[in-house]
Enzyme design. Structure first.
Site, PDB file in Angstrom:
ATOM      1  N   LYS A 264       0.973  -1.298   0.020  1.00 29.11           N
ATOM      2  CA  LYS A 264       0.140   0.097  -0.035  1.00 29.11           C
ATOM      3  C   LYS A 264       0.810   1.178  -0.035  1.00 29.11           C
ATOM      4  CE  LYS A 264      -4.303   1.289   2.010  1.00 29.11           C
ATOM      5  NZ  LYS A 264      -5.498   0.962   2.905  1.00 29.11           N
ATOM      6  N   GLU A 350     -19.226  -4.156  10.565  1.00 28.53           N
ATOM      7  CA  GLU A 350     -19.996  -3.231  11.426  1.00 28.53           C
ATOM      8  C   GLU A 350     -21.037  -4.103  12.024  1.00 28.53           C
ATOM      9  OE1 GLU A 350     -19.084  -2.474   8.245  1.00 28.53           O
ATOM     10  OE2 GLU A 350     -18.076  -0.548   8.517  1.00 28.53           O
ATOM     11  N   ARG A 378     -25.248  -0.384   7.684  1.00 29.07           N
ATOM     12  CA  ARG A 378     -24.991  -1.809   7.454  1.00 29.07           C
ATOM     13  C   ARG A 378     -25.437  -2.713   8.987  1.00 29.07           C
ATOM     14  NH1 ARG A 378     -20.554  -3.832   4.430  1.00 29.07           N
ATOM     15  NH2 ARG A 378     -21.408  -3.267   2.197  1.00 29.07           N
TER      16      ARG A 378
END
Ligand SMILES: Cc1ncc(C[n+]2csc(CCOP(=O)(O)OP(=O)(O)O)c2C)c(N)n1
Length: 616
Positions: A264, A350, A378
């Site tokens: 990343k 979540e 969610r």
């Protein structure tokens, strides 16, 4: 006026292009396929410096995109998008995909009102399929696309690209189970960089282990037992190696995982070395140093939350905090550093976060769930039943509520007020100034009769005087109109009151503070005015305004006041600057004053805009 926010602008229109993008705008999948290894490596380097330059001007997602340059080139060489549909999970890493599908010029307007979206967007390109930038959906979309292709005889290979972070979401596991069970043919690229924002919470990620460690821990057994074939791990920065694995996978008759290791932030030191999030997302920055051009100043709700939570945790050993893969962004990092065993990162999960909080509350802890408003969607079922039905004392600290801005429709937090105020026994609070947030947190932690939500916006924080308990606070008195401001909209109400005074109307202004239950003293006072305006930065239907209107109707013994509800209409709101969007909906001082003047006898002040939302 509204059109200014929509994606009507051709990518490329708008401000001066960033240097170099015209050249890159000419790259397309066909020209990519004609390139040799040296040309591809040179192109990858040019793309990286282009991305750093472009994102340094507009802000946006950087680290994730720097990591997928070679992977994206390989995907577009091997597959024939859009005939072979490529679904990007979350979509924050699709900048290179945009570049090689003819949208180089669009980067000059990235994430700006009317400009190019920061995510795939169906209006921009036939190469873009999924605009919802909530994580963990790509495999389910791909399963649907692939099953439909089988039924209709449509040729092509469906490709899903999913990060190791997005793979921590439950929906991804549901899809893996189905795809493996049915043997649906598709290529699933797992882009494993070991990170979500923070290090990924999963034993399936092997990127951080390095090549040797990773080989020993290949998650091949996991995928094979689900019904997938497995290739990898492959060095994701070696175009040829990735391409070879993709070609093998494309030739298979069932589902294949291509496990790719990437770094990343690859190739840009400030990103590779950013311990918090590898410059996952950034505000405009200095490309030489990677540091923000403008240091954050002024009040911030997230910072106020961090400080308040630390102070509360020192007093209360039972306080614990949960994040779904966003410890830095939600302000939990400082608490985690001080009390590592009291902060739980559960991955992009979540739903699990909320039900786990329910379990913790059952066991006597005081869990704080720190979450963005849009991602709490969610976990609605978990909140409503797992927490709500059991009246469990979970405190939801909801950041990025209301209009958030540059991330567009999937990131605005428009539903929390309308939904949370429908949960029986739930208290919903909205601070209008940073000083009130700690007061509300303390109240919430002391409340044991049910769940509490405290919600605040990303921007527009004010300083002011904190309130008390569940009481609303009256800031001005005037007999002509009563303005009720929820959270961020209090500032707009105060400004509207000044504008109205200049137009000869006297306004009462209340800081609502508790969206549910409403303060009866505020409702009684509002009853004494001919007109009541309720201003909120959430869905106008079923919001606080609707609750106030109904309370006034119930309590009125004569003619109930006219209630004007000022909120966000039922639509998917595009990206742009939060203040601009709020103003377009009439959710600023001039907009609110104009609504009132429109309804009154006095002629409207010419300088005030007349933009309104729903009336009830
Ligand atoms: C449901 C949901 N929760 C949280 C987020 C916020 N978010 C955006 S990207 C991201 C990390 C994604 O990690 P990964 O899939 O590994 O992609 P990477 O950026 O590392 O390439 C998170 C947590 C989201 N988009 N959706």
């Amino acid at each position: 006026m509204r059109a200014a926010l929509l994606h009507e602008v051709e990518p490329g229109a708008g401000p001066e292009p960033v240097a170099g993008d015209v050249e890159l705008g000419l790259v397309d999948p066909v020209s990519l396929r004609a390139m040799d290894r040296a040309e591809l490596d040179a192109l990858a380097a040019r793309i990286r410096s282009f991305l750093v330059d472009a994102v340094s001007v507009t802000g946006g997602h950087l680290g994730s995109n720097l990591g997928v340059v070679e992977l994206t080139l390989a995907l577009h060489r091997v597959f024939d998008s859009p005939n072979d549909p490529i679904v990007w999970d979350t979509g924050h890493q699709a900048y290179v995909h945009k570049l090689v599908t003819g949208r180089g010029k669009g980067f000059a307007t990235l994430r700006q009102g009317g400009g190019m979206s920061g995510y795939p967007n169906r209006l921009e390109s036939a190469h873009d399929l999924v605009e919802n930038s909530h994580a963990s959906t790509a495999l389910s979309y791909a399963d649907g696309l692939a099953r439909a292709a089988t039924l209709t005889g449509r040729p092509g290979t469906v490709v899903a690209v999913v990060g190791d972070g997005a793979l921590t979401g439950g929906l991804a596991y549901e899809a893996l189970n189905n795809i493996g069970m049915t043997g649906t043919r598709m290529v699933v690229v797992v882009n494993d960089n070991g990170r979500s924002y923070a290090p990924t919470v999963s034993r399936l990620t092997t990127a951080a282990a390095g090549a040797d460690g990773a080989l020993g821990r290949r998650p091949v057994g996991f995928y094979r037992s689900l019904g997938f074939d497995y290739r990898g791990p492959v060095d994701g920065h070696d175009v040829e190696a990735v391409e070879a694995a993709l070609r093998e996978a494309a030739a298979a008759t069932g589902p294949v995982i291509v496990h790719v290791h990437t770094v990343k932030g690859r190739g840009y030191e400030p990103a590779e070395h950013d311990e918090e999030k590898c410059l996952h997302d950034v505000a405009p920055f200095d490309p030489a140093s990677g540091r923000p051009k403008v240091a954050p100043t002024g009040p911030s709700y997230t910072r106020a939350f961090t400080a308040a939570l630390l102070a509360a945790a020192e007093q209360r050993p039972d306080l614990v905090a949960i994040t779904a893969a966003m410890p830095g962004a939600t302000g939990l990092r400082a608490l985690g550093e001080r009390y590592p065993d009291r902060v739980f990162d559960v991955g992009i999960a979540e739903q699990h976060a909320v039900t786990m909080a329910a379990g913790m509350a059952m066991a006597g802890l005081r869990p704080v769930v720190a979450v963005y408003s849009t991602f709490l969607n969610r976990a609605w079922d978990q909140l409503y039943f797992d927490v709500g039905l059991h009246r469990l004392p979970v405190v939801f600290c909801i950041d990025r509520a209301g209009i958030t801005g540059e991330d567009g429709p999937s990131h605005h937090g428009l539903l929390d007020l309308a939904l949370l105020t429908k949960v029986p026994g739930m208290t919903v609070l909205a601070p209008s100034c940073v000083e009130d947030l700690p007061v509300m947190l303390e109240w919430g932690l002391g409340h044991t009769a049910g769940p509490v939500a405290i919600r605040w916006p990303k921007s527009g924080a004010r300083t002011g005087t904190p309130g008390r308990g569940l009481r609303a606070t009256r800031l001005r008195r005037g007999r002509d109109v009563c303005l009720l401001g929820v959270g961020r909209l209090l500032g707009a109400c105060l400004e509207a009151a000044c504008l109205l005074e200049a137009a000869g109307m006297r306004a009462t202004v209340w800081d609502v503070r508790a969206a549910s239950p409403l303060d009866p003293a505020m409702v009684a006072d509002a009853l004494g005015h001919p007109t009541v305006v309720v201003a909120e930065d959430g869905l106008v239907e079923g919001g606080v305004g609707a609750a106030v209107a109904s309370a006034l109707r119930d309590r009125s013994t004569g003619i109930a006041p006219t209630v004007l509800t000022a909120g966000v209409p039922r639509e998917y709101v595009p990206h742009g600057k939060a203040d601009d969007i709020l103003a377009l909906f009439g959710l600023d001082g001039p907009g609110i004053a104009a609504r009132v003047l429109e309804r009154s006898e006095s002629p409207p002040v010419p300088s005030l805009r007349t933009v309104g939302t729903t009336r009830s």
